[in-house]
Design a protein around this motif. Structure first.
Motif: not given
Length: 270
Positions: A218-219, A222, A249, A251, A254
């Motif tokens: 799950n971003y 993170r 990352d 995303h 993040v």
């Protein structure tokens, strides 16, 4: 002009100003509004629901398909605060005043009401209310087990109670609780996220937990891990090693959190 800034848009795109805010996280309320934000458009005498949508490294809001929760034809209906209660119902603090302006009407206007106010309770038909556990009689280990609860109100109160417990007692119990978590459980990463907040409340960080969170599926977990690293860098042997994944990352949220955390570290490498 260095003194000019880009406009910061309002989070909730309502035609009128809003006040009061809470988030729906109650099994008593319908499934289609879970996670929605609830706020009041007090000038137009209504209460509305908004959804959150990912928007790059941040997020934006949009009205639900049917955003109107409640409205009134009476201009005195002025909801100024909103909370989801322990029973899962929605409680509205209604100022009940026809005059709310600062300068639009005289302070001596006879229509100003200094004596009345109302509390409304909204519940869902044919859905049972939430029966809360007796948190006040639970020990620390039992309180930690309540982090599994799906009720947002319950988890909030659990964290509040744990914050006020003796630090050493909470840390010992939390370490034991984490050691018993099953990595194969679908909620494993979510539980690490929730218990990390308990550690943070006592100004302690656990590098081994952060090491797992920076690789979570799950971003959002993170991103939270990256933020914790920046705030707790002085307790970590090598915070840059933990931030390295976040900086690269996939995303953007993040990456943003990791870059912000790097800005908090006093090193050329950061």
């Amino acid at each position: 002009n260095a003194l000019r800034y880009d406009n910061i848009n309002s989070l909730f795109k309502s035609r009128n100003k809003t006040t009061g805010l809470d988030f729906i996280g109650s099994s008593h309320l319908p499934d289609n509004i879970q996670g929605a934000a609830i706020t009041s458009a007090f000038l137009s005498n209504k209460v509305e629901l908004f959804d959150f949508i990912d928007d790059g490294s941040g997020f934006k809001s949009a009205p639900l398909k049917d955003p109107l929760l409640i409205s009134s034809s009476k201009r005195e209906f002025r909801v100024v605060d909103i909370k989801v209660g322990p029973d899962g119902g929605i409680y509205l603090c209604d100022w009940f005043n026809p005059v709310i302006g600062h300068y639009q009407a005289s302070y001596n206007d006879p229509d100003r009401d200094y004596h009345h106010g109302r509390i409304w309770r909204l519940t869902a038909e044919n859905r049972p209310i939430v029966k809360q556990p007796d948190l006040t009689n639970m020990n620390v280990a039992q309180l930690l087990d309540q982090l599994y609860s799906n009720e947002r109100w319950t988890r909030y109160q659990v964290k509040r109670l744990l914050f006020n417990k003796p630090t050493e007692e909470v840390l010992t119990a939390a370490d034991s609780w984490v050691s018993k978590l099953n990595p194969k459980n679908p909620d494993y990463e979510l539980m690490l996220y929730r218990v990390m907040g308990v550690f943070e409340a006592h100004e302690v960080v656990r590098p081994e937990i952060l090491g797992k969170m920076v690789s979570a599926k799950n971003y959002k977990i993170r991103a939270y891990a990256a933020r914790v690293i920046g705030h707790s860098a002085n307790q970590l042997d090598n915070p840059m090693a933990l931030l390295e994944k976040g900086v690269h990352d996939k995303h953007p949220r993040v990456r943003l959190e990791a870059v912000v955390s790097c800005s908090l570290l006093n090193s050329a490498e950061a």
